[in-house]
Write an enzyme that holds these catalytic residues in place. Structure first.
Site, PDB file in Angstrom:
ATOM      1  N   GLY A 136       0.819  -1.208   0.000  1.00  0.00           N
ATOM      2  CA  GLY A 136       0.000   0.000   0.000  1.00  0.00           C
ATOM      3  C   GLY A 136       0.846   1.248   0.000  1.00  0.00           C
TER       4      GLY A 136
ATOM      5  N   GLY B 218       0.546   8.929   2.617  1.00  0.00           N
ATOM      6  CA  GLY B 218       1.378  10.120   2.773  1.00  0.00           C
ATOM      7  C   GLY B 218       2.616   9.866   3.592  1.00  0.00           C
TER       8      GLY B 218
ATOM      9  N   GLY C 233       4.524   7.175   3.047  1.00  0.00           N
ATOM     10  CA  GLY C 233       5.419   6.350   2.265  1.00  0.00           C
ATOM     11  C   GLY C 233       4.781   5.068   1.780  1.00  0.00           C
ATOM     12  N   ILE C 234       5.622   4.220   1.207  1.00  0.00           N
ATOM     13  CA  ILE C 234       5.189   2.967   0.601  1.00  0.00           C
ATOM     14  C   ILE C 234       5.570   1.811   1.516  1.00  0.00           C
ATOM     15  CG2 ILE C 234       5.382   1.501  -1.443  1.00  0.00           C
ATOM     16  CD1 ILE C 234       6.301   3.947  -2.990  1.00  0.00           C
ATOM     17  N   VAL C 235       4.679   0.824   1.622  1.00  0.00           N
ATOM     18  CA  VAL C 235       4.953  -0.379   2.406  1.00  0.00           C
ATOM     19  C   VAL C 235       5.077  -1.563   1.454  1.00  0.00           C
ATOM     20  CG1 VAL C 235       4.154  -1.909   4.221  1.00  0.00           C
ATOM     21  CG2 VAL C 235       3.696   0.529   4.376  1.00  0.00           C
TER      22      VAL C 235
ATOM     23  N   ASP D 253      -2.111   7.444  17.737  1.00  0.00           N
ATOM     24  CA  ASP D 253      -2.890   7.262  16.501  1.00  0.00           C
ATOM     25  C   ASP D 253      -3.412   5.825  16.411  1.00  0.00           C
ATOM     26  OD1 ASP D 253      -2.506   7.033  13.025  1.00  0.00           O
ATOM     27  OD2 ASP D 253      -3.873   8.408  14.017  1.00  0.00           O
TER      28      ASP D 253
END
Length: 714
Positions: free
Chosen positions: A412, A415, A417-419, A533
């Site tokens: 996925g 905002g 970053g990319i995993v 969060d």
């Protein structure tokens, strides 16, 4: 069989309809009669004395008509009768993980309104009937882990609404039908692995633009070249082509780029990157190596000095002169660099040296001026190394090179970053988050923060194993948690194959595990941390359904890394909730109700006014999650034309003294005998979401209360 139903209906009409089971009921009774063993008594209340079958176990009706027969994992042993096809409005059949045998009856395919047929994990055999193409509304077909054989009927391409096709671990043979890719354009999941499909991979498979997760064609007999059109698939799709008879060069475009070698293993005829088997000059489609998925294109690749190709006959005179000239120029440049180092680096002191250069391999920085001295030449090369993986515990047995060569695909993007899901060659699976590309002057700050997080060790918190820092890239390497997020487990679409509603006992286990993880952060971590969060999308579930809290400290690290994080633990604007990427293979399915899309509703009311987060913020978020697990609703509730948050809706239900059945998740109906326990947890949740932070429970009190519930229920 149909004649028997007609006779039954005649008899019922003769004696009157009141005391006689209807025709659909008798169709299901024939199903019961085909079951030789029912060790758990799953069909014990299927009785002919009932007026209709709508109250029977596993049967769902709509307007007194049977629309679903779902009896999974009940150890039923028998065959599938043709009578099910006589149910006129049947939509769903789910008999997964039983012990059914025999062939798939053609008559079943007469139920042309069928939308899902899930039979995986049985012992069905024989070929698939060509009448499969009659199912115009079919969306899910899962026949995996059976003994089906023969070729896939060409009529399957007529099932144009098909979204999930899983035929893995059978004995299918033959080529895929013509028009496979152009006919099934709505496919989201495709798994054909562990069969004997042969022939070439259809070139039109690149038309399947809705595919997600892994497209698994592995362990078959596919031959020929890899069609470049596969690169047209979505870039985050992982294409597994291992153990076939494919040959030729690997196309370097789109979804086929940036894959590790494990995606292509077991195909001796394949060549080119990322394999170590180079293509000869006459191999069609031979291409140059591509960049790794994590690092910029200028990262030095393995064997950078190997140019490949055929050996030349030697250097001519002009080439020799050119080399000599270039050597002279190179010597001059080295001299200039030496002068620059002496005048600039030494003159500006130790601090600027440290901020310019990356980590040493031993994670120890030089504090001396980085000037060229003979006795320090070895340590200098280490100081200048900018591409270095820093382990955070002694169990890390892989290095950066292994990580970059591994198979990786995108889980996925957000905002922050990319995993990626990364599978190393030895089978170890990791989750790698790629952060921003700036922040080069905040190295020490990043190091301090990430090493503090890396010291956290608790069974209910995802472990950060290592990190990587360079000017252009920052990576966080976590344990991979395989069973997706709590958000997916709660709200995944019931039509999806992998959907299995959580029982109350499992939900209680998850609630308690999350509470333990928060207690560790609040009371036993070095700085008594606050998550800030917490939401279902960053509570991950392992194979034992044990929760693992993730993304702790992520907003802070993203900010240091120089990105533009949309999620920070201290300030999270309610009007701009952001979606967090999914973390596992099961979460590759899009959960439309994912709490990640509703992040602001998990925040305590005071979060909009107070800058510094407190532990009471986490308690409020935890309370909202408890309400979500009890009610099955998302944090945004629709009441007629109105919208309200889940906390307000619960308060309204309490004021109106609505019964528990109006509040409870319908999937918890079988756990109605746990009413007292559920009400007790509901009271805990209400105490956690109190508008006054001082009147909220602590996580220690929450855990103690849950412990008492478990003891009393035992």
């Amino acid at each position: 069989m149909h004649a028997l139903f007609l006779l039954v209906l005649v008899i019922c009409n003769f004696y009157g309809p009141v005391d006689c089971l209807n025709g659909e009921g008798y169709a299901l009774l024939s199903f019961k009669e085909s079951i030789h063993q029912d060790p758990e008594g799953s069909l014990s209340n299927w009785n002919s004395s009932d007026e209709n079958p709508c109250s029977w176990n596993g049967v769902t009706c709509k307007e007194q008509r049977v629309v679903s027969v779902s009896i999974p994992k009940k150890k039923l042993y028998g065959f599938l009768p043709s009578a099910l096809g006589s149910l006129p409005v049947l939509r769903h059949v789910n008999l997964r993980n039983n012990r059914f045998f025999g062939s798939l009856p053609v008559e079943l395919l007469s139920a042309q309104g069928l939308q899902s047929l899930v039979l995986y994990g049985n012992s069905f055999s024989g070929s698939l009937p060509k009448e499969l193409g009659n199912l115009k509304y079919l969306q899910t077909l899962d026949l995996s882990e059976n003994f089906f054989n023969g070729s896939l009927p060409t009529s399957v391409v007529q099932c144009k609404r098909l979204r999930t096709l899983d035929l893995s671990r059978n004995n299918f043979t033959g080529p895929l039908p013509d028009g496979f890719g152009s006919g099934l354009v709505f496919l989201e999941k495709l798994d054909l692995s562990f069969n004997s499909f042969n022939g070439s991979i259809p070139g039109d498979m690149g038309n399947l633009s809705n595919l997600q997760g892994t497209v698994d064609l592995s362990h078959n007999l596919f031959s020929g070249s890899i069609p470049p059109s596969l690169g047209n698939l979505p870039e985050k799709v992982y294409i597994d082509l291992t153990y076939n008879n494919l040959s030729g060069s690997i196309p370097q475009n789109g979804a086929l780029m940036n894959r590790g070698p494990t995606a292509f293993l077991g195909n001796p005829g394949l060549c080119g990157p990322p394999l170590k088997n180079p293509c000869s000059s006459d191999t069609p489609g031979a291409s140059s190596p591509s960049s790794y998925p994590f690092l910029p294109n200028n990262y030095p690749p393995e064997n950078a000095d190997d140019k490949g190709g055929k050996k030349g006959r030697g250097l001519n005179k002009s080439a020799v002169i050119a080399i000599i000239v270039s050597d002279v120029i190179g010597i001059c440049l080295v001299g200039l660099l030496f002068s620059y180092c002496y005048s600039r680096v030494c003159a500006y002191g130790k601090d600027k040296d440290e901020s310019r250069y990356g980590f040493e391999k031993g994670r120890k920085r030089r504090k001396e001026c980085l000037c060229f001295r003979k006795d320090e030449s070895e340590t200098l090369s280490e100081n200048l190394e900018q591409y270095d993986l820093v382990p955070l515990d002694t169990q890390v047995a892989f290095d950066l090179d292994e990580l970059l060569k591994a198979s990786a695909f995108v889980l996925g993007k957000s905002g922050i970053g990319i995993v990626y899901k990364v599978v190393l060659e030895d089978g170890l699976t990791l989750a790698v988050r790629r952060l921003g590309e700036g922040g080069s002057q905040r190295l020490k700050e990043f190091q301090t923060e990430v090493e503090a997080i890396g010291k956290l060790r608790h069974p209910n918190i995802v472990t950060l194993r290592a990190y990587y820092w360079s000017v252009d890239e920052k990576l966080l390497i976590y344990d991979y948690v395989p069973y997706g997020s709590l958000a997916t487990a709660l709200h995944e679409k019931a039509g999806m194959v992998s959907f299995s509603p959580l029982q109350w006992s499992v939900r209680l286990k998850i609630m308690k595990g999350v509470a333990k993880g928060l207690i560790y952060l609040h009371e036993f971590s070095p700085k008594k941390y606050v998550h800030g969060d917490l939401k279902p999308s960053n509570i991950l579930l392992d194979q034992n359904m044990e929760p693992r809290i993730s993304d702790f400290g992520l907003g802070r690290l993203a900010n240091i890394a120089g990105g533009s994080p949309t999620l920070q633990s201290s300030r999270i604007p309610m009007e701009k909730p952001q979606e967090r990427p999914q973390q596992s293979a099961s979460s590759e399915v899009s959960a439309v109700h994912s709490s990640a899309n509703l992040g602001s509703f998990y925040q305590a009311p005071e979060a909009l006014k107070v800058v510094k987060p407190s532990q009471k913020w986490d308690v409020y978020s935890y309370g909202v999650i408890l309400l979500e697990m009890i009610t099955g609703r998302t944090p945004l509730v629709h009441v007629g034309s109105l919208e309200m948050d889940l906390v307000q809706w619960i308060q309204l239900c309490i004021e109106e003294k609505k019964p528990l059945s109006d509040v409870l998740d319908p999937y918890l109906a079988p756990d109605a005998d746990k009413e007292e326990e559920i009400i007790a947890v509901l009271n805990i949740a209400v105490s956690c979401v109190h508008s006054n932070p001082e009147r909220r429970l602590t996580m220690r009190h929450v855990c103690d209360a849950l412990d008492r519930l478990v003891v009393s229920s035992d």
